[in-house]
Design a protein around this motif. Sequence first.
Motif, PDB file in Angstrom:
ATOM      1  N   ARG A   1    -106.785  13.609 -26.919  1.00 12.46           N
ATOM      2  CA  ARG A   1    -107.233  13.486 -25.532  1.00 12.46           C
ATOM      3  C   ARG A   1    -108.003  12.189 -25.349  1.00 12.46           C
ATOM      4  N   THR A   2    -107.692  11.508 -24.251  1.00 14.59           N
ATOM      5  CA  THR A   2    -108.473  10.335 -23.862  1.00 14.59           C
ATOM      6  C   THR A   2    -109.716  10.809 -23.111  1.00 14.59           C
ATOM      7  N   ILE A   3    -110.880  10.397 -23.587  1.00 14.57           N
ATOM      8  CA  ILE A   3    -112.128  10.831 -22.967  1.00 14.57           C
ATOM      9  C   ILE A   3    -112.252  10.189 -21.589  1.00 14.57           C
ATOM     10  N   PRO A   4    -112.288  10.995 -20.526  1.00 16.80           N
ATOM     11  CA  PRO A   4    -112.341  10.410 -19.172  1.00 16.80           C
ATOM     12  C   PRO A   4    -113.695   9.765 -18.892  1.00 16.80           C
ATOM     13  N   THR A   5    -113.644   8.748 -18.055  1.00 15.94           N
ATOM     14  CA  THR A   5    -114.870   8.075 -17.626  1.00 15.94           C
ATOM     15  C   THR A   5    -115.189   8.525 -16.196  1.00 15.94           C
ATOM     16  N   PRO A   6    -116.287   9.218 -15.958  1.00 12.81           N
ATOM     17  CA  PRO A   6    -116.604   9.689 -14.603  1.00 12.81           C
ATOM     18  C   PRO A   6    -116.839   8.515 -13.656  1.00 12.81           C
TER      19      PRO A   6
ATOM     20  N   PRO B   1    -117.538  -1.938 -21.104  1.00 16.99           N
ATOM     21  CA  PRO B   1    -116.154  -1.544 -21.406  1.00 16.99           C
ATOM     22  C   PRO B   1    -115.990  -0.921 -22.786  1.00 16.99           C
ATOM     23  N   TYR B   2    -116.781  -1.351 -23.760  1.00 16.75           N
ATOM     24  CA  TYR B   2    -116.583  -0.835 -25.113  1.00 16.75           C
ATOM     25  C   TYR B   2    -117.034   0.622 -25.252  1.00 16.75           C
ATOM     26  N   LEU B   3    -117.650   1.179 -24.216  1.00 15.32           N
ATOM     27  CA  LEU B   3    -118.023   2.588 -24.229  1.00 15.32           C
ATOM     28  C   LEU B   3    -117.032   3.451 -23.457  1.00 15.32           C
ATOM     29  N   ARG B   4    -115.972   2.826 -22.931  1.00 14.36           N
ATOM     30  CA  ARG B   4    -114.975   3.554 -22.156  1.00 14.36           C
ATOM     31  C   ARG B   4    -113.653   3.636 -22.912  1.00 14.36           C
ATOM     32  N   ASP B   5    -112.793   4.566 -22.446  1.00 14.75           N
ATOM     33  CA  ASP B   5    -111.407   4.690 -22.913  1.00 14.75           C
ATOM     34  C   ASP B   5    -111.305   5.032 -24.402  1.00 14.75           C
TER      35      ASP B   5
END
Length: 474
Positions: free
Chosen positions: A279-284, A292-296
């Motif tokens: 699962r790709t962790i969604p970004t609210p 950006p390095y804390l997303r996706d």
Amino acid sequence: AVKDGLIQLGPGAGLPVRLAGARMVIPAAGDQPLYDTDRGNFAGRFGFAAMLDSRGSLALRGGAGVFYERPFDNLWANIRNNNVTIIRLDAEGVVDYLAPVQRQLEQFTGLEKAEIAQSQETRPTLYAGGMKNGRTGSYFLSLQKQVSATTTLEVNGLGAQGKRLTVTDRVNRGGSGSSDPDVRDLSYRTDQGRSTYSAMTVVARHRGAWGLLQASYSLSHSIDNQSDPLAGEIALGGLNAGDAGFVGNAAFSRQFDFRADRGNSDFDQRHNFVVYWVRTIPTPAWARQIPPYLRDWRVATVSAIRSGLPFSALSNSDSSKAVEREEPAPILNNRADVVDPGAIRLAWQPPVGVKPLEGGKYLLNPAALKKPDSGKLGNSGRNAFAGPGFFGLDVSLSRTISLTGTSDRARAVVRLDAYNVLNHANLNNPARVALGDRAFGFASYGRSEPRRSPIQGPLRETSRQIQVLLRLEF
């Protein structure tokens, strides 16, 4: 130029009679076949697939076929051990490992023949004449339902039946046939192996924009009269052909009786539930401003809950000692008699004054079992006892980063893998299953599968291990 020794049977009808006149011979010059040719292995197979509804969402598939397996590897190559004695020599004092082997062997020239005989680790191999190739008939029937555009459900029934499989018996036990010491305790390759396998599996798959989920469950049962025809044998390369996880040497309990050992296969695992999840962790929406390095980031897990492997309760711990005790044809890998079925699994502790073993649990109560009478086969079946089940969970966290400013669209992948993330220790099967052993029925924590076990992956148990990976793709 150097021929392998072959076992030449004597005259008569039937193997027991012919064994009485058996002897070791060295063939004359020239080529001889090691085993007979088996021709005419016709293998018919068929399959079908059909849509059961007009929308194409319900599919039925099935098939059946026959497959053959030719002799392989040490099944016949171990014949080369027939006129070879492998001995272990313990060097004394300082050993110069750079010196030629011949110089090292000079210190052992005074060994008595009896000393060498005690070190022998090989048994002569007799390959049955006229053996047929192993034959397996297999079948499956599958019903698959497309529940939605992203979800499928599948139910399968499958099975196989093996005949003429290669197995090993130990014949001429204790000189019960030929008195020639060169042909005592022969490893007899024959095609008396039989097996059946049946299973039902359920698989659910869901693939969406966020990732993938797959869950599968199998209920199966495997039965045979021998699982490994090479167990306990030693090849010239020095590798033990058997698995440490399986007790005893390849042999029928009673000489020539291939029916007495029919039971659960060594690898029979009734229940197996495995889940894969990516699962790709969604970004609210409120967190769009985070770096950006804390997303996706993507998380993946694989977990399994499985039932244990079976094992036998033996009445003797060493088959070679049994050969010495029982004449003329001892029972090998003899199993214990069950005297109190209701108490076999009761909690048990060693007698007063004997310190219990630590780091595990006692799974069998020796008071519920006893050694069978001399010359009798125990009433407990081969692999009649189920070993402990086990659970495992692996987790992976990864992030793919596009490298801007590169003409070839390079990417960097950062990944963190945690194996056995919960650091959960499962129980092994008991390492000692011979009555009279202090550790009888004791299972230790920290599971280790036999090295050739077909169930090693996924989730072969280790202590918790964490691995960091950085990969550049271009």
